[in-house]
Scaffold this motif. Structure first.
Motif, PDB file in Angstrom:
ATOM      1  N   GLU A   1       0.801  -1.304  -0.086  1.00 51.03           N
ATOM      2  CA  GLU A   1      -0.093   0.548   0.170  1.00 51.03           C
ATOM      3  C   GLU A   1       1.140   1.534   0.058  1.00 51.03           C
ATOM      4  OE1 GLU A   1      -2.413   0.921   3.374  1.00 51.03           O
ATOM      5  OE2 GLU A   1      -0.726   0.664   4.650  1.00 51.03           O
ATOM      6  N   PHE A   2       0.305   2.109  -0.700  1.00 47.49           N
ATOM      7  CA  PHE A   2       1.078   3.960  -0.597  1.00 47.49           C
ATOM      8  C   PHE A   2       0.964   4.385   0.374  1.00 47.49           C
ATOM      9  CE2 PHE A   2       2.018   7.684  -2.271  1.00 47.49           C
ATOM     10  CZ  PHE A   2       1.161   8.770  -1.852  1.00 47.49           C
ATOM     11  N   VAL A   3       1.995   5.050   0.945  1.00 50.08           N
ATOM     12  CA  VAL A   3       2.038   5.755   2.743  1.00 50.08           C
ATOM     13  C   VAL A   3       2.380   7.406   1.669  1.00 50.08           C
ATOM     14  CG1 VAL A   3       3.716   5.796   3.919  1.00 50.08           C
ATOM     15  CG2 VAL A   3       3.194   3.641   3.276  1.00 50.08           C
ATOM     16  N   ALA A   4       3.620   7.623   1.219  1.00 52.53           N
ATOM     17  CA  ALA A   4       4.037   8.369   0.687  1.00 52.53           C
ATOM     18  C   ALA A   4       4.896   9.475  -0.729  1.00 52.53           C
ATOM     19  CB  ALA A   4       5.087   9.007   2.038  1.00 52.53           C
ATOM     20  N   ALA A   5       4.325  10.450  -1.408  1.00 53.05           N
ATOM     21  CA  ALA A   5       5.096  10.530  -2.476  1.00 53.05           C
ATOM     22  C   ALA A   5       5.836  11.815  -2.111  1.00 53.05           C
ATOM     23  CB  ALA A   5       4.512  10.158  -3.672  1.00 53.05           C
ATOM     24  N   ASN A   6       6.835  11.936  -2.803  1.00 51.40           N
ATOM     25  CA  ASN A   6       7.810  13.733  -3.024  1.00 51.40           C
ATOM     26  C   ASN A   6       7.559  13.631  -4.116  1.00 51.40           C
ATOM     27  OD1 ASN A   6       9.374  15.613  -2.888  1.00 51.40           O
ATOM     28  ND2 ASN A   6       9.817  15.286  -0.375  1.00 51.40           N
ATOM     29  N   ILE A   7       7.022  14.046  -5.740  1.00 53.62           N
ATOM     30  CA  ILE A   7       7.631  14.138  -6.399  1.00 53.62           C
ATOM     31  C   ILE A   7       7.493  16.280  -6.507  1.00 53.62           C
ATOM     32  CG2 ILE A   7       5.602  12.872  -6.954  1.00 53.62           C
ATOM     33  CD1 ILE A   7       3.539  14.507  -7.677  1.00 53.62           C
ATOM     34  N   TRP A   8       7.832  16.115  -8.190  1.00 53.52           N
ATOM     35  CA  TRP A   8       8.141  17.934  -8.788  1.00 53.52           C
ATOM     36  C   TRP A   8       9.149  18.528  -7.750  1.00 53.52           C
ATOM     37  CZ3 TRP A   8       7.475  19.042 -13.434  1.00 53.52           C
ATOM     38  CH2 TRP A   8       6.040  17.462 -14.050  1.00 53.52           C
ATOM     39  N   ASN A   9      10.285  17.505  -7.807  1.00 55.09           N
ATOM     40  CA  ASN A   9      11.179  18.124  -7.629  1.00 55.09           C
ATOM     41  C   ASN A   9      10.702  18.189  -5.415  1.00 55.09           C
ATOM     42  OD1 ASN A   9      14.370  18.220  -6.257  1.00 55.09           O
ATOM     43  ND2 ASN A   9      14.377  19.996  -6.998  1.00 55.09           N
ATOM     44  N   GLY A  10       9.543  17.899  -4.934  1.00 53.68           N
ATOM     45  CA  GLY A  10       9.432  18.340  -3.621  1.00 53.68           C
ATOM     46  C   GLY A  10       8.628  19.345  -3.363  1.00 53.68           C
ATOM     47  N   ALA A  11       7.796  20.097  -4.978  1.00 56.00           N
ATOM     48  CA  ALA A  11       6.683  21.240  -4.223  1.00 56.00           C
ATOM     49  C   ALA A  11       6.003  20.186  -4.462  1.00 56.00           C
ATOM     50  CB  ALA A  11       7.073  21.694  -6.760  1.00 56.00           C
ATOM     51  N   ASN A  12       5.750  19.113  -4.318  1.00 58.38           N
ATOM     52  CA  ASN A  12       4.389  18.371  -4.053  1.00 58.38           C
ATOM     53  C   ASN A  12       4.425  17.186  -3.725  1.00 58.38           C
ATOM     54  OD1 ASN A  12       2.721  19.981  -5.009  1.00 58.38           O
ATOM     55  ND2 ASN A  12       2.065  18.924  -7.102  1.00 58.38           N
ATOM     56  N   THR A  13       4.170  16.561  -2.423  1.00 58.02           N
ATOM     57  CA  THR A  13       3.180  15.544  -1.498  1.00 58.02           C
ATOM     58  C   THR A  13       2.428  14.822  -1.140  1.00 58.02           C
ATOM     59  OG1 THR A  13       3.288  17.002   0.852  1.00 58.02           O
ATOM     60  CG2 THR A  13       6.505  16.751  -0.003  1.00 58.02           C
ATOM     61  N   TYR A  14       2.217  13.754  -0.677  1.00 59.10           N
ATOM     62  CA  TYR A  14       0.897  13.152  -1.135  1.00 59.10           C
ATOM     63  C   TYR A  14       1.430  11.915   0.047  1.00 59.10           C
ATOM     64  CZ  TYR A  14       0.063  15.189  -5.318  1.00 59.10           C
ATOM     65  OH  TYR A  14       0.191  15.579  -7.080  1.00 59.10           O
ATOM     66  N   TYR A  15       0.098  11.899   0.984  1.00 58.23           N
ATOM     67  CA  TYR A  15      -0.173  10.493   2.482  1.00 58.23           C
ATOM     68  C   TYR A  15      -0.738   9.586   2.183  1.00 58.23           C
ATOM     69  CZ  TYR A  15       3.689  14.273   3.788  1.00 58.23           C
ATOM     70  OH  TYR A  15       4.776  14.346   4.182  1.00 58.23           O
ATOM     71  N   ALA A  16      -1.204   8.311   2.437  1.00 61.56           N
ATOM     72  CA  ALA A  16      -1.970   7.902   2.768  1.00 61.56           C
ATOM     73  C   ALA A  16      -3.193   8.640   4.060  1.00 61.56           C
ATOM     74  CB  ALA A  16      -1.942   6.552   2.430  1.00 61.56           C
ATOM     75  N   ASP A  17      -3.936   8.552   3.914  1.00 62.33           N
ATOM     76  CA  ASP A  17      -4.938   9.169   4.984  1.00 62.33           C
ATOM     77  C   ASP A  17      -4.933   8.009   6.352  1.00 62.33           C
ATOM     78  OD1 ASP A  17      -7.996   9.256   3.177  1.00 62.33           O
ATOM     79  OD2 ASP A  17      -6.956  10.641   3.478  1.00 62.33           O
ATOM     80  N   SER A  18      -4.024   6.971   6.353  1.00 58.88           N
ATOM     81  CA  SER A  18      -3.797   6.470   7.374  1.00 58.88           C
ATOM     82  C   SER A  18      -2.339   7.224   8.546  1.00 58.88           C
ATOM     83  CB  SER A  18      -3.396   4.937   7.774  1.00 58.88           C
ATOM     84  OG  SER A  18      -2.509   4.823   6.741  1.00 58.88           O
TER      85      SER A  18
END
Length: 126
Positions: free
Chosen positions: A46-63
């Motif tokens: 399962e997905f936990v976290a992502a850091n894209i566009w050289n850190g400009a965007n981050t995403y997290y799982a709700d959990s």
């Protein structure tokens, strides 16, 4: 070729903290989209976290939102996952993943990443 090596796993107490690191070899880290995934015994990855566009965007799982933080250090070619307020359900094998590009929901799925580390185990005591 991208090589990813995770470190920092181990045992932690519920409510405590652990920090995972992913050392990236190959292209400059600034050229990569990075993520952490995890897989508990008997469950899908399962997905936990992502850091894209050289850190400009981050995403997290709700959990893990508001408890975990994914941070990149391009100079050190390292991506870290700071895990706070650990819960028993955070127990899993954690994997670092990389891709040169992903878009939208693809960045939150394992299929969006072509390069993977070997994983590091995290065990949280109940």
């Amino acid at each position: 070729q991208v090589t990813l090596v995770e470190s920092g796993g181990g045992s932690g107490q519920s409510g405590g903290s652990l920090k995972l690191s992913c050392l990236v070899s190959g292209p400059p880290l600034s050229h990569l989209y990075m993520a952490w995934f995890r897989q508990a015994p008997g469950k899908d990855r399962e997905f936990v976290a992502a850091n894209i566009w050289n850190g400009a965007n981050t995403y997290y799982a709700d959990s893990v939102k508001d408890r975990f933080a994914i941070v990149r250090d391009n100079d050190k070619q390292t991506v870290t996952l700071q895990m706070n307020s650990l819960k028993f359900d955070d127990t899993a094998q954690y994997f670092c993943a990389a891709t040169q590009y992903c878009s939208g929901a693809e960045c939150r799925t394992s299929g969006g990443y072509g390069f993977w580390g070997q994983g590091t185990q995290v065990i949280v005591d109940s």
